[in-house]
Write an enzyme that holds these catalytic residues in place. Structure first.
Site, short mmCIF file in Angstrom:
data_model
loop_
_atom_site.label_atom_id
_atom_site.label_comp_id
_atom_site.label_asym_id
_atom_site.label_seq_id
_atom_site.Cartn_x
_atom_site.Cartn_y
_atom_site.Cartn_z
N CYS A 70 13.91 4.53 1.54
CA CYS A 70 12.79 5.03 0.76
C CYS A 70 11.84 3.99 0.20
O CYS A 70 10.64 4.03 0.47
CB CYS A 70 13.42 5.83 -0.36
SG CYS A 70 12.41 6.03 -1.73
N HIS A 126 9.06 5.00 -6.97
CA HIS A 126 10.13 4.14 -6.46
C HIS A 126 9.67 2.79 -5.92
O HIS A 126 10.25 2.26 -4.97
CB HIS A 126 10.99 4.89 -5.42
CG HIS A 126 12.42 4.43 -5.44
ND1 HIS A 126 13.40 4.92 -4.61
CD2 HIS A 126 13.04 3.49 -6.21
CE1 HIS A 126 14.55 4.32 -4.86
NE2 HIS A 126 14.35 3.45 -5.84
#
Length: 466
Positions: A70, A126
């Site tokens: 990710c 993130h």
């Protein structure tokens, strides 16, 4: 006078031809750990009617690549550069990580903002949370709503018991299922947006990342799926699809739909290994399917890096399958070109403008770098893909993706010269790469953990999703 009038008319006609196309709104939708096969338009039993319609009316991207995890994929999207250039190629930024995406990288929202776009991130970031300089509002987004770190409980909006939910720079405690909250916020953004100003809306869902959770009404859609994990996983995807439908409705209501380029894809392949499950134990078989591709999230095989994706722009992108090889690093130069953005502040880009592939069906890239890190690397040239597992015992694999997209036959023994050439390429990239920032955090955590359980600290890092 007549000749002058004719000359004037032809000049006007030329100017009209040269006038740039109006710049589109961009709605960029990212799913989190969605399996390659887990949408209706890929033949799944999971209901995704809104995505299916976008796919039918737009281009399905059969060879769209991301990074295997990710944080690296999101970094590649934001920079147009491979994560190996700035130390984000390994792992994901864990809760205890104090690093982020380097602040000297020029990001996609900054470029679009400079070009006159309103920019909004609704969903997961993130790319750094420990210091505010890494946060979305400090990196080119006019607006931010969602979590800063990776994996959250979809109802409580917390990771490891800590709330991770923000509006702009402010911590927020709020009830609701995150997928529905993201959809509602995206609809609100579009509803209050002045259509004469171009909009860049980055909608980054946390679905269907673990823990597998969904409201009862979505679970009830799947009475025939007996396995509770797969039922919840399917329900999460349908919930996300429903919100995407509401976003399309909002664009139509504002008269923006025909002027909007919508891109949708997953941040990496679906999870096929328990090592990447994160919090929230999953009993039995892991539900995501990347069929017909090999393996999944966290690996350099196609199942980890080739993702389900589509591009839809009414009257501009023709319907059909686009087989061009496209990497997520290509998105910044592509969107930058559409926006008329000045990318001179970007460092050397790894991405290419792939508009000719999307609009005219032309070829995409001829080669790509899957990833390079100290333990492994993979590159592709034409149909040939080399995976080099450098950890002892080392292993070299070569696949012909044109003949064998499922990577079932290692043909390295038959092509020694090609293997040597591609290995040289991997070594050259490894010599120039930035050291992975993840290792510093892992080392700190291990050193500060009780001596008896060094693995516990590493487990905390490793299980911190992606």
């Amino acid at each position: 006078g007549f000749a002058a009038a004719i000359a004037g008319l032809s000049l006007l006609a030329r100017q009209a031809q040269a006038a740039p196309q109006p710049r589109p709104h961009v709605v960029y939708i990212l799913a989190d750990d969605l399996g390659f096969a887990d949408v209706g338009f890929r033949g799944s039993d999971i209901h995704t009617p809104h995505l299916d319609r976008l796919a039918a009316e737009g281009a399905t991207l059969s060879q769209l690549y991301t990074q295997p995890l990710c944080t690296p994929t999101r970094a590649a999207l934001m920079t147009g550069r491979y994560p190996l250039r700035y130390g984000l190629q390994t792992g994901v930024i864990p809760s205890g990580g104090d690093y982020g995406l380097a602040t000297d990288e020029y990001l996609l929202p900054q470029a679009l903002q400079q070009a006159g776009y309103k920019t909004a991130l609704v969903g997961k970031w993130h790319l750094g949370h420990a210091d505010r300089k890494y946060w979305p509002r400090q990196r080119g987004f006019d607006f931010f709503y969602g979590p800063l770190v990776g994996e959250i409980d979809h109802f409580k909006h917390e990771a490891h018991g800590v709330t991770d939910w923000y509006r702009d720079n402010d911590l927020l405690v709020e009830d609701g299922y995150d997928t529905e909250l993201f959809g509602a916020e995206a609809v609100r953004r579009i509803g209050t947006h002045d259509p004469s100003t171009p909009l860049f809306l980055y909608l980054a869902f946390t679905a269907p990342h673990t823990p597998y959770q969904a409201p009862q009404r979505y679970l009830d859609l799947y009475p025939r799926i007996e396995d509770p994990s797969r039922r919840a996983y399917a329900a999460m995807i349908t919930a996300m699809d429903e919100q995407i439908g509401k976003v399309i409705e909002a664009l139509e209501a504002r008269g923006m739909r025909d002027d909007t380029l919508l891109i949708f894809h997953s941040d990496n392949g679906g999870t096929r290994s328990r090592m990447f499950v994160g919090e929230g134990a999953v009993s039995g078989e892991l539900p995501p399917s990347n069929a017909p591709l090999r393996d999944g999230k966290g690996t350099l095989y196609e199942g980890g890096t080739r993702v389900v994706g589509l591009a839809n722009w009414p009257k501009r992108i023709p319907a059909g399958q686009v087989d061009a090889v496209i990497h997520v690093v290509d998105m910044l130069p592509t969107l930058g070109a559409l926006a008329g953005a000045d990318l001179s502040r970007s460092k050397a880009l790894d991405g290419n403008n792939v508009l000719p592939a999307l609009l005219e069906g032309q070829d995409g890239r001829t080669g790509l770098v899957y990833n390079i890190e100290p333990t492994q690397g993979a590159v592709r040239r034409g149909p040939w893909k080399l995976i080099w597992h450098a950890v002892l015992p080392p292993k070299i694999e070569l696949f012909d993706l044109a003949a064998d997209p499922g990577e079932t036959r290692d043909v390295s023994a038959a092509h020694p010269e090609l293997v040597a050439e591609l290995q040289t390429e991997v070594v050259k990239l490894a010599q120039s790469m930035a050291p992975p920032l993840f290792y510093g955090t892992a080392l700190k955590a291990t050193l500060s953990a009780p001596l008896a359980t060094p693995s516990a600290a590493l487990y905390d890092l490793g299980s911190q999703d992606d």
